[in-house]
Design a protein around this motif. Structure first.
Motif, PDB file in Angstrom:
ATOM      1  N   LYS A 178      19.622 -29.294 -68.832  1.00  0.00           N
ATOM      2  CA  LYS A 178      18.721 -28.036 -68.410  1.00  0.00           C
ATOM      3  C   LYS A 178      19.540 -26.879 -67.927  1.00  0.00           C
ATOM      4  O   LYS A 178      20.491 -26.993 -67.218  1.00  0.00           O
ATOM      5  CB  LYS A 178      17.773 -28.521 -67.358  1.00  0.00           C
ATOM      6  CG  LYS A 178      16.800 -27.239 -66.826  1.00  0.00           C
ATOM      7  CD  LYS A 178      15.647 -27.802 -65.965  1.00  0.00           C
ATOM      8  CE  LYS A 178      14.870 -26.698 -65.482  1.00  0.00           C
ATOM      9  NZ  LYS A 178      15.555 -25.264 -65.007  1.00  0.00           N
ATOM     10  N   ASN A 179      19.193 -25.751 -68.392  1.00  0.00           N
ATOM     11  CA  ASN A 179      19.899 -24.463 -68.071  1.00  0.00           C
ATOM     12  C   ASN A 179      19.414 -24.169 -66.556  1.00  0.00           C
ATOM     13  O   ASN A 179      18.069 -23.839 -66.432  1.00  0.00           O
ATOM     14  CB  ASN A 179      19.684 -23.365 -69.026  1.00  0.00           C
ATOM     15  CG  ASN A 179      20.634 -22.489 -68.669  1.00  0.00           C
ATOM     16  OD1 ASN A 179      20.944 -22.169 -67.503  1.00  0.00           O
ATOM     17  ND2 ASN A 179      21.146 -21.637 -69.487  1.00  0.00           N
ATOM     18  N   TYR A 184      24.623 -25.860 -65.795  1.00  0.00           N
ATOM     19  CA  TYR A 184      23.651 -27.009 -66.365  1.00  0.00           C
ATOM     20  C   TYR A 184      23.379 -28.230 -65.569  1.00  0.00           C
ATOM     21  O   TYR A 184      24.461 -28.188 -64.553  1.00  0.00           O
ATOM     22  CB  TYR A 184      23.870 -27.239 -67.845  1.00  0.00           C
ATOM     23  CG  TYR A 184      23.616 -26.354 -68.865  1.00  0.00           C
ATOM     24  CD1 TYR A 184      22.367 -26.620 -69.779  1.00  0.00           C
ATOM     25  CD2 TYR A 184      24.493 -25.286 -69.149  1.00  0.00           C
ATOM     26  CE1 TYR A 184      22.096 -25.676 -70.627  1.00  0.00           C
ATOM     27  CE2 TYR A 184      24.259 -24.326 -70.263  1.00  0.00           C
ATOM     28  CZ  TYR A 184      23.115 -24.638 -70.891  1.00  0.00           C
ATOM     29  OH  TYR A 184      22.705 -23.613 -71.790  1.00  0.00           O
ATOM     30  N   LYS A 241      17.536 -31.636 -75.331  1.00  0.00           N
ATOM     31  CA  LYS A 241      17.423 -30.189 -75.097  1.00  0.00           C
ATOM     32  C   LYS A 241      16.154 -29.967 -75.166  1.00  0.00           C
ATOM     33  O   LYS A 241      15.168 -30.337 -75.712  1.00  0.00           O
ATOM     34  CB  LYS A 241      18.261 -29.347 -76.031  1.00  0.00           C
ATOM     35  CG  LYS A 241      19.832 -29.557 -75.665  1.00  0.00           C
ATOM     36  CD  LYS A 241      20.501 -28.186 -75.916  1.00  0.00           C
ATOM     37  CE  LYS A 241      20.260 -27.595 -77.589  1.00  0.00           C
ATOM     38  NZ  LYS A 241      20.812 -26.681 -78.012  1.00  0.00           N
TER      39      LYS A 241
END
Length: 904
Positions: A668-669, A630, A594
């Motif tokens: 990844k958002n 995501y 993350k």
């Protein structure tokens, strides 16, 4: 292989040039286009050796990290490197005590020797039954004196002799040459004096009476077939054992037309492989496969020949589908044959043909471009995971670029731009295809499942309701190839009834296929005489005696595409793939990060998609958001320190194979623009990517070498050996064979480069030690190709002359290296290597030494005439086909080879 190559000893002398190693005997040629690029490394290493440079001030680190862990493995792996000499055991027996199996072993060995060239197999067999073994231990010993009466015909098995004639001229005879009497009972005398040139000269001798009797009875065993006063075929009478219960005639030569006609004639018990041998070797005496195809279509109209013709076509498709792919004429032949089967209502046979086509079809990669995203696709698609099927091409616009690229109806789309299409909805597939102007498409012919899809769609149209597959029907088992065919033609009609019963409860193309195959675990012909105890023991009826086969249990799942290098459908030990076991087991690990640099390890399989990884990562990180918010990103760092970031498509698979050493996967958002990898993290990532050989596990390196070599080896088509041997033009240009041929040179010079680029003497010794361990583990993996390459690299002159480096090598590893070299001792036609290869406990996967394969095939070709008395020498082609089948069995595995290498 020349003795000075594999038996090269370490020398104290230093030579300033890089040597060029080659062998015309074995077909092995070791060269390097980039040899000059590492000259500075070579000279640097040589100078440090020659000048006794003081390296004591250089820092030494504990680079041999696996010493303690590896010692037990080394002891276990090195335990018996050698096998007993089976051929010598057979030779040393009294001729009357030799069994049929002993004679088969001798036949296997003798057919490589020039003295036995152009002899029929029955003559060789008779000679092997009566030959006597003799050894002369000392060089310079007189074997025969001038004027001495000859009483036998002899062949040299090892060493060489020199014959000095009265006029002072001399002649040298070496392994495989013969001397002695002619096939007559007249008295003959030695001309000149014969002496041994080396120690341990070995001979086999056949008494004059036996030699004369065996060679003069050849004509009595011949049966000639004449047409219009001309001989068109010659058969030889053979007995396969001493009981006389299995005997008959076998074709040894004939005209091309007569050999083709023999495809649909009755074959004797001693000639069960004629069809296989013909389908592999016809290309050496016929200009086009359509010469055979036209005859088969013509004979199909004769009801008495129909089943035989069908069996030939099934064998042809199953064994050599590459004869059909990419050849428009042969594709039309197959379509016409399918139409004939439909016309004659031979549905069972047609189904088998479609299964064989699907099983043997190769993946094809094609590139298409569109002028814009809005431009229509030049093809129509059907299927999708919502129907329990893959994505199939229903039609292609004629004259379009897709047609030119080879896309055709019935092709299954497996991958587009790296995204997996084997378990995807039709709408999603269409979206990907429309949104890209450059399309790299991987397809494969899969007519069997395509026809199942068409049947399903027609049923839905007729019933007016769409079919809804049950949960579990849309499974990733469809990513595996349909297994090889194994069905009895005589019982095909009964199969139709089975299919009707099972039709009601089948829900997907693959499920139906499984049910059909479960009902058809029988073979097309009577059980073949292949012995499954050991690769080296396998024999063909057409050449030697029959052996009892053991019952082989149902095969385990095979990962990936089944290769047509695998044994053909007649082989009793090649069984149907078992679909009952879940095939898509996770066997790889991904580390996903993350933005805060937390990470989790996620178990995946080769076919796990990026979207599926996102779902698992969200669960592992305990994120509450939905997966749609995501995506999976790849961050990589170039050697210059530039950070690159890209979002991966949802359907992208083979994720573990794609990641670089200097790369990471991030969750990844999609709604945030956060920096995933800072400059400090990038530098750390760059440092982590710098890996040296000594940091790698020797077991893992050997495993990876074996997996790479085996993948190349099993992709070789049997026809590539023929095309290469006879210098025939082919569509593929023997691409797979050339790749496997080149890998031994690549690995040899890789070994030398790794050693010579290291300037620290102690580390250089440790690298040599590391490679010896890797070679030993390659032996344990039965990877003789890489094992030989590593030994060759260590024996190259720039490495072998590093005297003080070798002096630092522990005695244990020096002895181990010598033992490894001894396995490839070239004496007696590499008898030690062949004994290990043929040992009864050696099971596939086996990666043989390619130069020996090439040498054996080359001798069979060069040592025997292709035409005899104007007729095709089919006996020669039969021997070549048998050798290729023997090599193919080494690639025949009933489970994932990667798993076998890892769990050996």
């Amino acid at each position: 292989l020349p003795a000075d190559f594999t038996k090269l000893h370490l020398t104290d002398s230093l030579h300033p040039q890089v040597t060029h190693v080659s062998s015309s005997h074995s077909g092995c040629s070791i060269t390097s286009d980039s040899g000059s690029s590492s000259l500075s490394d070579i000279y640097q290493a040589t100078e440090s050796e020659a000048g006794d440079m003081d390296l004591s001030g250089l820092p030494e680190t504990a680079v041999d990290s696996e010493d303690d862990d590896d010692e037990e493995d080394i002891e276990r792996a090195s335990d018996p490197l050698m096998s007993r000499d089976i051929v010598r055991d057979c030779l040393e027996k009294d001729p009357i005590d030799r069994t049929d199996d002993d004679i088969e072993q001798l036949l296997e060995f003798m057919h490589q020797l020039p003295a036995f060239a152009n002899m029929t197999m029955s003559v060789r067999r008779e000679l092997c039954a009566v030959m006597v073994f003799a050894v002369v231990e000392r060089a310079g010993t007189i074997v025969l004196n001038d004027g001495e009466e000859l009483d036998s015909w002899s062949v040299i098995l090892n060493g060489s002799v020199e014959v000095t004639y009265p006029d002072g001229k001399a002649e040298i005879l070496c392994m495989g040459n013969s001397f002695g009497v002619s096939p007559t009972m007249d008295k003959e005398y030695m001309k000149g004096v014969m002496r041994t040139k080396v120690d341990d000269c070995q001979f086999v001798c056949i008494a004059q009476q036996d030699y004369c009797r065996i060679l003069n009875q050849v004509e009595k065993n011949m049966q000639k077939v004449e047409e219009e006063g001309e001989i068109v075929m010659v058969k030889e009478h053979r007995e396969l054992d001493r009981t006389g219960t299995r005997k008959g005639h076998i074709v040894i030569k004939g005209t091309s037309e007569r050999l083709t006609m023999h495809l649909v004639e009755e074959h004797s018990v001693v000639d069960p492989t004629f069809i296989e041998d013909f389908l592999l070797t016809y290309r050496t005496f016929l200009s086009s496969p359509m010469e055979v195809g036209k005859k088969l279509l013509e004979w199909f109209n004769d009801p008495s020949l129909r089943d035989k013709v069908t069996r030939v076509v099934l064998l042809w498709v199953n064994n050599h589908f590459n004869d059909f792919e990419g050849d428009p004429a042969m594709t039309r032949f197959l379509e016409e044959f399918e139409n004939n089967l439909e016309r004659e209502k031979m549905g069972g046979h047609l189904r088998l043909l479609n299964i064989a086509c699907a099983a043997k079809a190769k993946r094809r990669l094609m590139t298409l471009t569109k002028p814009s995203r809005e431009a229509p696709l030049p093809f129509i698609l059907l299927g999708g995971s919502e129907k329990g099927f893959g994505i199939f091409v229903d039609s292609v616009d004629s004259g379009s670029k897709a047609t030119e690229a080879g896309l055709k109806r019935g092709d299954q789309i497996l991958e587009v731009n790296g995204q997996n299409f084997e378990n995807i909805q039709l709408s999603k597939a269409m979206e990907i295809l429309r949104n890209n102007t450059h399309l790299s498409i991987t397809v494969k012919t899969n007519l069997f499942v395509f026809k199942e899809l068409l049947t399903r769609l027609s049923e839905e149209k007729r019933n007016g309701a769409p079919h809804l597959p049950k949960i579990g029907d849309i499974k990733k088992a469809s990513r595996y190839s349909i297994p090889d065919l194994a069905v009895d033609v005589e019982q095909v009609i009964g199969l139709e009834k089975v299919n009707k019963k099972s039709k009601a409860n089948t829900v997907g193309g693959r499920n139906k296929l499984k049910k059909i195959l479960d009902k058809t675990r029988i073979s097309i012909l009577p059980q073949k005489p292949y012995n499954d105890i050991g690769i080296g023991q396998s024999q063909d009826d057409s050449i030697v005696g029959l052996r009892q086969t053991k019952h082989i249990p149902t095969a385990l799942p095979v990962s990936g595409t089944l290769s047509s290098s695998n044994p053909d459908l007649l082989q009793s030990h090649h069984r149907i793939l078992d679909f009952s076991t879940t095939p898509d087991l996770p066997d790889q690990v991904l580390r996903v990060f993350k933005a805060d640099q937390q990470s989790r390890y996620i178990m995946i399989s080769k076919d796990t998609t990026a979207k599926e990884v996102v779902i698992q990562a969200i669960r592992e990180f305990a994120v509450t958001a939905t997966p749609d918010q995501y995506s999976l990103c790849e961050v990589s760092v170039t050697p210059e320190g530039v950070i690159k970031q890209r979002r991966l498509p949802d359907q992208l698979s083979k994720l573990a194979d794609r990641i670089q050493l200097s790369g990471r996967y991030y969750l990844k958002n999609n709604m945030e623009t956060e920096t995933l990898c800072s400059d400090e993290d990038a530098q750390e990532l760059l440092r982590e990517s710098q890996i040296s050989l000594l940091q790698l596990s020797t077991v893992e390196v050997a495993t990876q070498l074996s997996m790479r070599n085996f993948e190349l080896f099993r992709n070789i088509e049997p026809t590539e050996y023929i095309d290469d041997l006879f210098k025939l033009k082919s569509k593929t240009s023997c691409a797979n064979l050339k790749k496997f041929e080149e890998v031994i040179n690549q690995e040899t010079f890789w070994v030398a480069s790794e050693i010579l680029r290291e300037t620290n003497q102690l580390k250089r010794m440790k690298i040599i030690k590391h490679f010896i361990k890797i070679a030993l583990h390659c032996r344990e993996c039965k990877n003789f190709n890489s094992m030989f390459a590593i030994i060759s690299g260590l024996n190259l002159a720039p490495v072998a002359r590093l005297r003080t480096t070798w002096e630092k090598l522990p005695n244990k590893y020096e002895k181990l290296f010598q033992d490894l070299q001894d396995l490839f001792d070239p004496s007696r036609n590499m008898a030690k290597y062949r004994n290990v290869l043929n040992s009864q406990n050696l099971q596939p996967p086996i990666i043989p030494l390619f130069p020996v394969i090439k040498k054996d095939l080359t001798f069979l070709h060069e040592g025997n005439d292709s035409k005899v008395d104007g007729l095709v020498n089919f006996e020669k082609l039969r021997m070549i086909a048998k050798e290729i089948r023997h090599v193919g069995r080494m690639a025949s595995v009933n489970m994932d080879p990667a798993l076998m290498f890892r769990t050996r």
